[in-house]
Design a protein around this motif. Structure first.
Motif, PDB file in Angstrom:
ATOM      1  N   LEU A  58      35.087  33.969  22.135  1.00 57.41           N
ATOM      2  CA  LEU A  58      34.729  33.332  23.393  1.00 57.41           C
ATOM      3  C   LEU A  58      35.958  33.038  24.256  1.00 57.41           C
ATOM      4  CD1 LEU A  58      32.453  32.066  25.109  1.00 57.41           C
ATOM      5  CD2 LEU A  58      32.913  29.903  23.934  1.00 57.41           C
ATOM      6  N   LYS A  59      35.850  33.412  25.541  1.00 54.76           N
ATOM      7  CA  LYS A  59      36.899  33.097  26.520  1.00 54.76           C
ATOM      8  C   LYS A  59      36.243  32.406  27.704  1.00 54.76           C
ATOM      9  CE  LYS A  59      39.689  37.148  25.260  1.00 54.76           C
ATOM     10  NZ  LYS A  59      40.264  38.438  25.736  1.00 54.76           N
ATOM     11  N   LYS A  60      36.881  31.351  28.208  1.00 50.48           N
ATOM     12  CA  LYS A  60      36.301  30.557  29.291  1.00 50.48           C
ATOM     13  C   LYS A  60      37.301  30.389  30.429  1.00 50.48           C
ATOM     14  CE  LYS A  60      35.302  26.933  26.731  1.00 50.48           C
ATOM     15  NZ  LYS A  60      34.746  25.610  26.356  1.00 50.48           N
ATOM     16  N   ILE A  61      36.787  30.509  31.660  1.00 50.04           N
ATOM     17  CA  ILE A  61      37.593  30.138  32.821  1.00 50.04           C
ATOM     18  C   ILE A  61      36.684  29.423  33.818  1.00 50.04           C
ATOM     19  CG2 ILE A  61      39.229  32.052  32.594  1.00 50.04           C
ATOM     20  CD1 ILE A  61      37.785  33.402  34.976  1.00 50.04           C
ATOM     21  N   THR A  62      37.275  28.557  34.621  1.00 52.27           N
ATOM     22  CA  THR A  62      36.575  27.922  35.731  1.00 52.27           C
ATOM     23  C   THR A  62      37.166  28.457  37.020  1.00 52.27           C
ATOM     24  OG1 THR A  62      36.103  25.915  34.469  1.00 52.27           O
ATOM     25  CG2 THR A  62      36.015  25.750  36.866  1.00 52.27           C
ATOM     26  N   VAL A  63      36.304  28.888  37.929  1.00 52.40           N
ATOM     27  CA  VAL A  63      36.768  29.441  39.198  1.00 52.40           C
ATOM     28  C   VAL A  63      36.185  28.612  40.330  1.00 52.40           C
ATOM     29  CG1 VAL A  63      37.079  31.782  38.327  1.00 52.40           C
ATOM     30  CG2 VAL A  63      34.855  31.103  39.219  1.00 52.40           C
ATOM     31  N   SER A  64      36.929  28.515  41.408  1.00 52.54           N
ATOM     32  CA  SER A  64      36.451  27.746  42.552  1.00 52.54           C
ATOM     33  C   SER A  64      37.054  28.292  43.827  1.00 52.54           C
ATOM     34  CB  SER A  64      36.800  26.263  42.404  1.00 52.54           C
ATOM     35  OG  SER A  64      38.199  26.084  42.402  1.00 52.54           O
ATOM     36  N   GLY A  65      36.420  27.944  44.932  1.00 48.22           N
ATOM     37  CA  GLY A  65      36.903  28.387  46.227  1.00 48.22           C
ATOM     38  C   GLY A  65      36.173  27.672  47.331  1.00 48.22           C
ATOM     39  N   GLY A  99      33.184  34.941  45.918  1.00 49.61           N
ATOM     40  CA  GLY A  99      33.796  35.109  44.601  1.00 49.61           C
ATOM     41  C   GLY A  99      34.530  36.422  44.466  1.00 49.61           C
ATOM     42  N   TYR A 100      33.923  37.499  44.942  1.00 51.24           N
ATOM     43  CA  TYR A 100      34.574  38.811  44.953  1.00 51.24           C
ATOM     44  C   TYR A 100      35.874  38.741  45.751  1.00 51.24           C
ATOM     45  CZ  TYR A 100      35.042  43.836  46.183  1.00 51.24           C
ATOM     46  OH  TYR A 100      35.494  45.113  46.396  1.00 51.24           O
ATOM     47  N   ASN A 101      35.789  38.169  46.952  1.00 55.06           N
ATOM     48  CA  ASN A 101      36.971  38.091  47.812  1.00 55.06           C
ATOM     49  C   ASN A 101      38.042  37.182  47.223  1.00 55.06           C
ATOM     50  OD1 ASN A 101      35.828  39.854  49.658  1.00 55.06           O
ATOM     51  ND2 ASN A 101      35.046  38.234  50.981  1.00 55.06           N
ATOM     52  N   ARG A 102      37.621  36.127  46.533  1.00 54.53           N
ATOM     53  CA  ARG A 102      38.598  35.236  45.901  1.00 54.53           C
ATOM     54  C   ARG A 102      39.389  35.980  44.830  1.00 54.53           C
ATOM     55  NH1 ARG A 102      41.742  30.754  46.507  1.00 54.53           N
ATOM     56  NH2 ARG A 102      42.012  29.663  44.527  1.00 54.53           N
ATOM     57  N   TYR A 103      38.698  36.763  44.008  1.00 59.22           N
ATOM     58  CA  TYR A 103      39.401  37.540  42.985  1.00 59.22           C
ATOM     59  C   TYR A 103      40.366  38.535  43.630  1.00 59.22           C
ATOM     60  CZ  TYR A 103      40.441  41.032  39.489  1.00 59.22           C
ATOM     61  OH  TYR A 103      41.123  41.909  38.658  1.00 59.22           O
ATOM     62  N   LEU A 104      39.924  39.210  44.682  1.00 65.31           N
ATOM     63  CA  LEU A 104      40.781  40.187  45.351  1.00 65.31           C
ATOM     64  C   LEU A 104      42.004  39.513  45.958  1.00 65.31           C
ATOM     65  CD1 LEU A 104      41.217  43.104  46.302  1.00 65.31           C
ATOM     66  CD2 LEU A 104      39.825  42.565  48.314  1.00 65.31           C
ATOM     67  N   GLU A 105      41.809  38.345  46.551  1.00 70.89           N
ATOM     68  CA  GLU A 105      42.926  37.608  47.154  1.00 70.89           C
ATOM     69  C   GLU A 105      43.930  37.186  46.076  1.00 70.89           C
ATOM     70  OE1 GLU A 105      43.614  33.679  50.001  1.00 70.89           O
ATOM     71  OE2 GLU A 105      41.789  33.880  48.808  1.00 70.89           O
ATOM     72  N   GLU A 106      43.439  36.675  44.947  1.00 69.84           N
ATOM     73  CA  GLU A 106      44.325  36.237  43.875  1.00 69.84           C
ATOM     74  C   GLU A 106      45.107  37.395  43.262  1.00 69.84           C
ATOM     75  OE1 GLU A 106      41.698  32.462  42.144  1.00 69.84           O
ATOM     76  OE2 GLU A 106      41.840  34.333  41.025  1.00 69.84           O
ATOM     77  N   THR A 107      44.432  38.519  43.098  1.00 70.36           N
ATOM     78  CA  THR A 107      45.024  39.654  42.389  1.00 70.36           C
ATOM     79  C   THR A 107      45.882  40.513  43.308  1.00 70.36           C
ATOM     80  OG1 THR A 107      43.071  39.683  40.978  1.00 70.36           O
ATOM     81  CG2 THR A 107      44.510  41.609  40.894  1.00 70.36           C
ATOM     82  N   GLY A 108      45.396  40.748  44.507  1.00 68.39           N
ATOM     83  CA  GLY A 108      46.092  41.622  45.437  1.00 68.39           C
ATOM     84  C   GLY A 108      45.734  43.073  45.209  1.00 68.39           C
ATOM     85  N   VAL A 109      45.563  43.822  46.282  1.00 68.66           N
ATOM     86  CA  VAL A 109      45.175  45.235  46.172  1.00 68.66           C
ATOM     87  C   VAL A 109      46.206  46.014  45.368  1.00 68.66           C
ATOM     88  CG1 VAL A 109      44.718  47.350  47.469  1.00 68.66           C
ATOM     89  CG2 VAL A 109      43.881  45.160  48.337  1.00 68.66           C
ATOM     90  N   ALA A 110      47.480  45.688  45.541  1.00 70.70           N
ATOM     91  CA  ALA A 110      48.543  46.433  44.850  1.00 70.70           C
ATOM     92  C   ALA A 110      48.577  46.165  43.360  1.00 70.70           C
ATOM     93  CB  ALA A 110      49.899  46.079  45.464  1.00 70.70           C
ATOM     94  N   ASN A 111      47.921  45.092  42.912  1.00 69.13           N
ATOM     95  CA  ASN A 111      47.992  44.717  41.498  1.00 69.13           C
ATOM     96  C   ASN A 111      46.650  44.826  40.787  1.00 69.13           C
ATOM     97  OD1 ASN A 111      50.779  43.921  41.723  1.00 69.13           O
ATOM     98  ND2 ASN A 111      50.044  42.089  42.812  1.00 69.13           N
ATOM     99  N   LEU A 112      45.681  45.479  41.398  1.00 68.65           N
ATOM    100  CA  LEU A 112      44.372  45.614  40.757  1.00 68.65           C
ATOM    101  C   LEU A 112      44.507  46.332  39.420  1.00 68.65           C
ATOM    102  CD1 LEU A 112      42.188  46.565  43.862  1.00 68.65           C
ATOM    103  CD2 LEU A 112      42.089  44.434  42.550  1.00 68.65           C
ATOM    104  N   PRO A 113      43.768  45.901  38.408  1.00 71.78           N
ATOM    105  CA  PRO A 113      43.906  46.530  37.089  1.00 71.78           C
ATOM    106  C   PRO A 113      43.344  47.939  37.012  1.00 71.78           C
ATOM    107  CG  PRO A 113      42.150  44.892  37.058  1.00 71.78           C
ATOM    108  CD  PRO A 113      42.835  44.753  38.385  1.00 71.78           C
ATOM    109  N   ASP A 114      42.458  48.306  37.930  1.00 71.33           N
ATOM    110  CA  ASP A 114      41.821  49.619  37.900  1.00 71.33           C
ATOM    111  C   ASP A 114      42.624  50.596  38.755  1.00 71.33           C
ATOM    112  OD1 ASP A 114      40.201  51.852  37.998  1.00 71.33           O
ATOM    113  OD2 ASP A 114      38.346  50.738  38.351  1.00 71.33           O
ATOM    114  N   PRO A 115      43.190  51.656  38.151  1.00 66.80           N
ATOM    115  CA  PRO A 115      43.981  52.620  38.937  1.00 66.80           C
ATOM    116  C   PRO A 115      43.156  53.393  39.949  1.00 66.80           C
ATOM    117  CG  PRO A 115      43.612  53.452  36.708  1.00 66.80           C
ATOM    118  CD  PRO A 115      43.116  52.028  36.722  1.00 66.80           C
TER     119      PRO A 115
END
Length: 771
Positions: free
Chosen positions: A761-768, A142-158
């Motif tokens: 409330l906010k909902k998302i479904t994640v899969s991989g 799950g961690y890696n899936r988020y990183l892959e989707e977002t990309g290191v260059a686009n991470l929200p945390d500076p």
């Protein structure tokens, strides 16, 4: 179809009240799938059909909020900090930072030792269970899936956006993190001594203790159910922060609470019928063994008349400039050989009871599934993995339980005395043992899950209908009506001074049970539990106030050590008018701290610590002694003069308040320090500055949780003091911190109806894909 049938079977068993101690993971269809619902303050509620999917959703949600913290810690666990940040920079260990080179050598030595691989090759309970393995694998995916989707260059945390040291993590990284957590108060505290960078200092004994915990039974609560107060005092920065989460597999698991960063389980929490928390225990986690070195061969030592060679480990660390630094480490049958205290004749080896302990995470998972205290105790007895903490728990039936069910080396008092050897460290004399004879090896209990530790039958335990409480005192005063005694010293000592914070904790409970605290009729409700825990009382001031004011009535001018004459009348007036509470607007709280902390400082190196108490501690009166202030003692009078002079000479107002002096991310923080006897403990690494401010708060109440276990379900209030996200640009970076500052709590949403009713409330479904 098989998946549907198995799910139906699990749900049917759950409806009948039958949930296996280790519920089987459901069959998978080749993909991880989870739903993440976020309620107020961004709190995630993760649900999935199996453990792998649950871990996937949790890892994904955590990465959304705190990827940079875990990414940095993975660099640490891999021993690669020198390569990315330089060898002399400080590591990111919030409990005890060291130079990156020291950190890298230590963590590479752990990885190269193969301990994690050996544990993973074993079945539960020594090795991880299948459910935990599924959680870990899913979390990583799950961690890696988020990183892959977002990309290191686009991470929200500076903090780590675009950084070369950010990348995918592995299950090995997570297992190493779980192992390191369990070693936190033992082997991981000896990095410098093992590597040999500061051998002259000698080994550290233990981390600074922190945390408050109350488990209230039916005799202490108004409605006759169980109630719990969790108030762990863990670091406010880095990998040892708590993350608030709810984890659900329908019919199998439903737990909510605080989970330490990079771990896929809840450490402090509750389910529908049971709640638990922890405090740091005084028990010993390690011993040192003195090795008699062979003359002319400093890498061999004698055991039972024979000679044993030390093991040798070559560790290489890549530096920032691409060069390689090498270190040679040595091991013994007892554990790593320390550079500290080593001479041509003797050396010291570290025997760590948690050196090969991955059991804690399985134990927390089993505790999360427990329906009552009986099942919780069964989980503790099966895994015996709690590395360094007491456990306090209660259930809907209204029983309250305390246990030091932690990992403790099997050293009896007789063995400690018989095997004692001189120590390289003052204060550690009882647990330096003779390494030249196998007769001084740790013993074994028949009910212990691994050799060398005490089994459950030897542990300090207490179950009550009224309450059990701990604020990092020993087991002795868990409940003053039933003092615990008769345990080996390795568990901590009975009949010793509890300390001001444990005393104020027990006094707060006693006043609530008698109704003497001004909060209404006797007995706890959820509301009075919240109010009591947030009272901000400074107990040393309460115990010394009368004598201090008597001193003030007879003294208008006092002298500092260097002879300055100081008018103390304004200071005395400020302290006279202060109500003794470390609230944001508590005028006198900081003045008292600066005076009180000067009372215990030795005037010269090597001088004994001064005791300012007029009435000394009496073990026959542990809750009313020590007390009073030696108001006529020159040391006390000088301390007051110097505290006042430090304010006056720098232009700091004597009425300085916690709200003015204490900050976290620019938000004022109430509370006072450990030594002052404050339930609401805070810590700042440094003195009061000329601007009237301390360095940022870095430790204190972290994840506070008040739970009322009713027949209709749990009613819970929480506050995550430093908020959910370490990302300075997140909307959830300081939102709970601001709430904590003004004394607020979050009303937890636990049931489906409560979650669905949240207007935010906010909902998302994640899969991989599964590997």
């Amino acid at each position: 179809m098989k998946l549907i049938l198995r799910l139906a079977m699990v749900l049917a068993l759950a409806a009948a009240g039958v949930v296996p101690a280790e519920a089987p993971a459901l069959a998978d269809d080749g993909r991880y799938t989870a739903e993440i619902r976020r309620t107020e303050y961004g709190i995630p509620h993760v649900s999935a059909r199996d453990y792998g999917g649950l871990g996937f959703g949790y890892g994904y949600a955590f990465a959304q909020d705190n990827l940079c913290v875990l990414a940095s810690w993975v660099v640490t666990l891999r021993g690669e900090r020198s390569r990315h940040f330089g060898p002399q920079a400080q590591s990111d260990d919030p409990a005890g930072p060291v130079a990156n080179l020291v950190s890298d050598v230590y963590y590479k030595s752990v990885a190269d030792s193969g301990v994690v691989a050996r544990l993973l090759a074993q079945p539960a309970p020594v090795g991880p269970g299948q459910e935990l393995r599924g959680l870990v694998d899913g979390y990583v995916a799950g961690y890696n899936r988020y990183l892959e989707e977002t990309g290191v260059a686009n991470l929200p945390d500076p903090t780590c956006r675009g950084k070369s040291w950010v990348g995918p993590i592995t299950a090995t990284d997570l297992w190493n993190n779980l192992l390191d957590l369990n070693r936190m108060s033992s082997g991981a505290r000896f990095k410098e001594e093992i590597v040999g960078e500061s051998a002259a200092e000698g080994p550290r004994r233990r981390i600074a203790a922190g945390s408050n915990a109350w488990a209230l039974g039916r005799a202490a609560t108004r409605d006759g159910g169980g109630m719990l107060l969790a108030d762990p005092h863990f670091p406010w920065n880095g990998i040892r922060r708590f993350y608030q989460v709810q984890l659900t597999i329908p019919g199998v698991l439903d737990v909510s609470g605080g989970s330490l960063y990079g771990t896929p389980v809840v450490q402090i929490g509750h389910n529908a019928t049971m709640a638990w928390t922890h405090t740091v225990s005084h028990a010993q986690r390690f011993t040192l063994y003195r090795l008699d070195l062979v003359a002319g061969d400093p890498t061999s030592y004698r055991v039972d008349g024979g000679t044993e060679p030390m093991g040798r480990q070559e560790v290489q660390v890549t530096l920032r400039d691409g060069t390689v630094a090498g270190r040679t480490l040595y091991t013994s049958r007892y554990g790593p050989v320390l550079a500290a205290g080593r001479t041509g004749e003797v050396a010291y080896a570290l025997a760590d009871a948690n050196a090969a302990n991955l059991r804690a995470a399985d134990e927390w998972l089993a505790m999360a599934r427990a329906k009552d205290l009986t099942q919780l105790r069964a989980a503790q007895d099966r895994y015996q993995g709690m590395a360094f903490v007491h456990t306090l728990a209660t259930d809907v039936g209204g029983s309250a339980s305390f246990a030091d069910a932690s990992v403790v080396p099997h050293v009896t008092d007789a063995q400690a005395e018989r095997c004692a050897k001189p120590s390289p460290v003052p204060g550690l004399e009882e647990y330096v043992l003779d390494g030249s004879t196998s007769a001084c090896l740790w013993g074994r209990d028949g009910d212990a899950v691994v050799p060398g530790i005490f089994g459950p039958a030897a542990q300090p335990r207490l179950t009550r209908a009224d309450y059990v409480a701990n604020s990092n005192n020993t087991f002795w005063m868990t409940n003053p009506a039933a003092p615990l005694t008769g345990y080996a010293r390795v568990w901590g000592k009975a009949r010793t001074e509890p300390g001001p914070r444990p005393r104020v904790s027990l006094d707060m409970i006693a006043r609530r049970l008698s109704g003497a605290d001004g909060l209404g009729a006797p007995g706890f409700t959820l509301e009075t539990l919240q109010a009591t825990s947030a009272s901000k009382r400074n107990h040393t001031f309460e115990l010394m106030r009368r004598d201090l004011l008597a001193l003030c009535r007879t003294s208008t001018e006092l002298a500092t050590a260097s002879g300055e004459r100081v008018d103390v009348r304004a200071a005395c007036a400020t302290l006279r008018d202060w109500d003794g509470r470390a609230t944001l607007d508590g005028e006198g709280a900081i003045l008292w701290r600066e005076f009180f902390t000067r009372l215990g400082r030795p005037t010269r190196p090597g001088d004994p610590v001064y005791s300012p108490w007029r009435v000394p501690f009496d073990p026959e009166r542990p809750l009313s002694t020590p007390r009073g202030l030696k108001r006529d003692d020159p040391v006390v009078r000088q301390a007051l003069a110097e505290a006042v002079f430090s304010f006056q000479s720098r232009g700091i107002p004597l009425t300085l308040t916690p709200g003015q002096a204490q900050r976290y991310s620019a938000i004022p923080i109430p509370g006072c320090t450990e030594g002052e006897g404050c339930f609401d403990r805070v810590r700042m690494r440094g003195p009061l500055g000329a601007d009237g401010r301390y360095p940022e708060v870095d430790t204190g109440s972290s994840f506070m949780m008040a739970v009322d276990l009713t027949r209709g379900g749990p009613r819970t209030r929480t506050i995550l003091t430093y908020s959910l996200s370490a990302n300075p640009e997140s909307p959830h970076h300081t939102d709970q911190t601001a709430l904590f500052s003004r004394g607020g709590w979050v009303t937890e949403r636990f049931t489906e109806a409560e979650i669905a009713a949240d207007p935010q409330l906010k909902k998302i479904t994640v899969s991989g894909a599964r590997d």
